[in-house]
Design a protein around this motif. Structure first.
Motif, PDB file in Angstrom:
ATOM      1  N   GLY A  45      -1.093  12.462   4.619  1.00 32.25           N
ATOM      2  CA  GLY A  45      -0.593  11.267   3.937  1.00 32.25           C
ATOM      3  C   GLY A  45       0.567  11.599   3.018  1.00 32.25           C
ATOM      4  N   VAL A  58      -5.276  11.488  -1.551  1.00 28.66           N
ATOM      5  CA  VAL A  58      -4.835  11.246  -0.177  1.00 28.66           C
ATOM      6  C   VAL A  58      -4.910  12.563   0.595  1.00 28.66           C
ATOM      7  CG1 VAL A  58      -3.271   9.410  -0.919  1.00 28.66           C
ATOM      8  CG2 VAL A  58      -2.381  11.718  -0.611  1.00 28.66           C
ATOM      9  N   LEU A  80       1.352   6.903  -6.582  1.00 30.77           N
ATOM     10  CA  LEU A  80       0.229   7.799  -6.881  1.00 30.77           C
ATOM     11  C   LEU A  80       0.602   9.252  -6.629  1.00 30.77           C
ATOM     12  CD1 LEU A  80      -2.823   5.855  -5.379  1.00 30.77           C
ATOM     13  CD2 LEU A  80      -2.462   6.424  -7.791  1.00 30.77           C
ATOM     14  N   LEU A  81       1.304   9.489  -5.538  1.00 33.56           N
ATOM     15  CA  LEU A  81       1.717  10.853  -5.194  1.00 33.56           C
ATOM     16  C   LEU A  81       2.689  11.419  -6.225  1.00 33.56           C
ATOM     17  CD1 LEU A  81       2.086  10.427  -1.343  1.00 33.56           C
ATOM     18  CD2 LEU A  81       0.573  12.070  -2.494  1.00 33.56           C
ATOM     19  N   ARG A  87       2.344   1.781  -3.397  1.00 32.27           N
ATOM     20  CA  ARG A  87       1.298   2.241  -4.322  1.00 32.27           C
ATOM     21  C   ARG A  87       0.968   3.711  -4.066  1.00 32.27           C
ATOM     22  NH1 ARG A  87      -4.184   2.591  -3.856  1.00 32.27           N
ATOM     23  NH2 ARG A  87      -5.377   2.479  -5.800  1.00 32.27           N
ATOM     24  N   THR A  88       0.841   4.094  -2.796  1.00 32.47           N
ATOM     25  CA  THR A  88       0.528   5.489  -2.462  1.00 32.47           C
ATOM     26  C   THR A  88       1.648   6.416  -2.906  1.00 32.47           C
ATOM     27  OG1 THR A  88      -0.783   4.794  -0.551  1.00 32.47           O
ATOM     28  CG2 THR A  88      -0.035   7.077  -0.586  1.00 32.47           C
ATOM     29  N   ARG A  89       2.874   6.002  -2.700  1.00 32.42           N
ATOM     30  CA  ARG A  89       4.019   6.818  -3.123  1.00 32.42           C
ATOM     31  C   ARG A  89       3.988   7.029  -4.637  1.00 32.42           C
ATOM     32  NH1 ARG A  89       9.320   8.076  -1.361  1.00 32.42           N
ATOM     33  NH2 ARG A  89      10.819   8.109  -3.078  1.00 32.42           N
ATOM     34  N   HIS A 119       4.970  10.543   3.404  1.00 35.77           N
ATOM     35  CA  HIS A 119       5.917  10.016   2.412  1.00 35.77           C
ATOM     36  C   HIS A 119       6.988  11.034   2.042  1.00 35.77           C
ATOM     37  CE1 HIS A 119       3.812   6.238   1.505  1.00 35.77           C
ATOM     38  NE2 HIS A 119       2.700   6.925   1.749  1.00 35.77           N
ATOM     39  N   ASP A 126       0.833  -1.205   0.000  1.00 32.21           N
ATOM     40  CA  ASP A 126       0.000   0.000   0.000  1.00 32.21           C
ATOM     41  C   ASP A 126       0.866   1.253   0.000  1.00 32.21           C
ATOM     42  OD1 ASP A 126      -2.403  -1.270  -0.109  1.00 32.21           O
ATOM     43  OD2 ASP A 126      -2.797  -1.184   2.048  1.00 32.21           O
TER      44      ASP A 126
END
Length: 200
Positions: free
Chosen positions: A45, A41, A14-15, A10-12, A49, A7
């Protein structure tokens, strides 16, 4: 159920995608709130990161340069796959892979143009400038070990890089670069100095 680490990766990603899109359309001073919103996010959030804007810009540049390095390495593996396992890679193998990776990027002109613009926008950050300098030194060392005359390798790779830079003012179709790519590739099959007339 996805693991927390997956997760986070994936979030990184997306950012970084959201940051690239937001900076390309709104400029390098776009707010972190906007980037977080585009990524879906919270700002907290995003800061988890990338604690600072500098961290985000540096990670974005690193991601762009890592994508190019991966593209060169894929081209390198293709060329090496054509050799027998015991056969050493001939001089110019890496330079050829570099040129092919550059021109492969040009096939999607709009995407390549956006990336060049983005790199220019974030390149003035001190941390980014230092990172790019180090990346350049790494490439110089790799290319120097490829067996070509140093000036020959520099002319070939700089010409390829120049085509990428020309995207900022040119709207040529990717096919129009094919003859240039073939010429640069042909130059890699002679390892010696370029045969040029001395300056007067």
């Amino acid at each position: 159920m996805p693991k927390p680490q997956r997760d986070a990766v994936r979030t990184r990603a997306l950012l970084l995608t959201a940051a690239g899109r937001a900076i390309a359309t709104r400029g390098a001073s776009v707010s972190l709130d906007v980037i977080a919103r585009e990524a879906g996010v919270s700002k907290g959030g995003l800061l988890h990161h990338f604690p600072t804007r500098e961290d985000l810009l540096l990670a974005l540049m690193q991601d762009l340069l890592d994508q190019f390095t991966a593209a060169v390495d894929r081209e390198l593996e293709r060329e090496r796959a054509a050799l027998s396992p015991s056969e050493p890679a001939p001089a110019g193998t890496l330079v050829r892979a570099y040129v092919r990776a550059v021109f492969a990027d040009l096939e999607d002109g709009d995407r390549a143009r956006e990336q060049v613009t983005l790199m220019g926008m974030i390149g003035s950050s001190p941390a980014v400038t230092e990172f790019v300098r180090t990346d350049d030194e790494t490439w110089s060392a790799r290319l120097a070990s490829d067996g070509l005359d140093p000036l020959r390798a520099a002319v070939i790779t700089n010409a390829a890089d120049g085509v990428t830079g020309s995207l900022l003012w040119s709207r040529k179709e990717p096919e129009s670069y094919r003859a240039l790519q073939e010429t640069l590739i042909a130059l890699t099959y002679n390892a010696g100095p370029l045969d040029v007339a001395p300056s007067v």
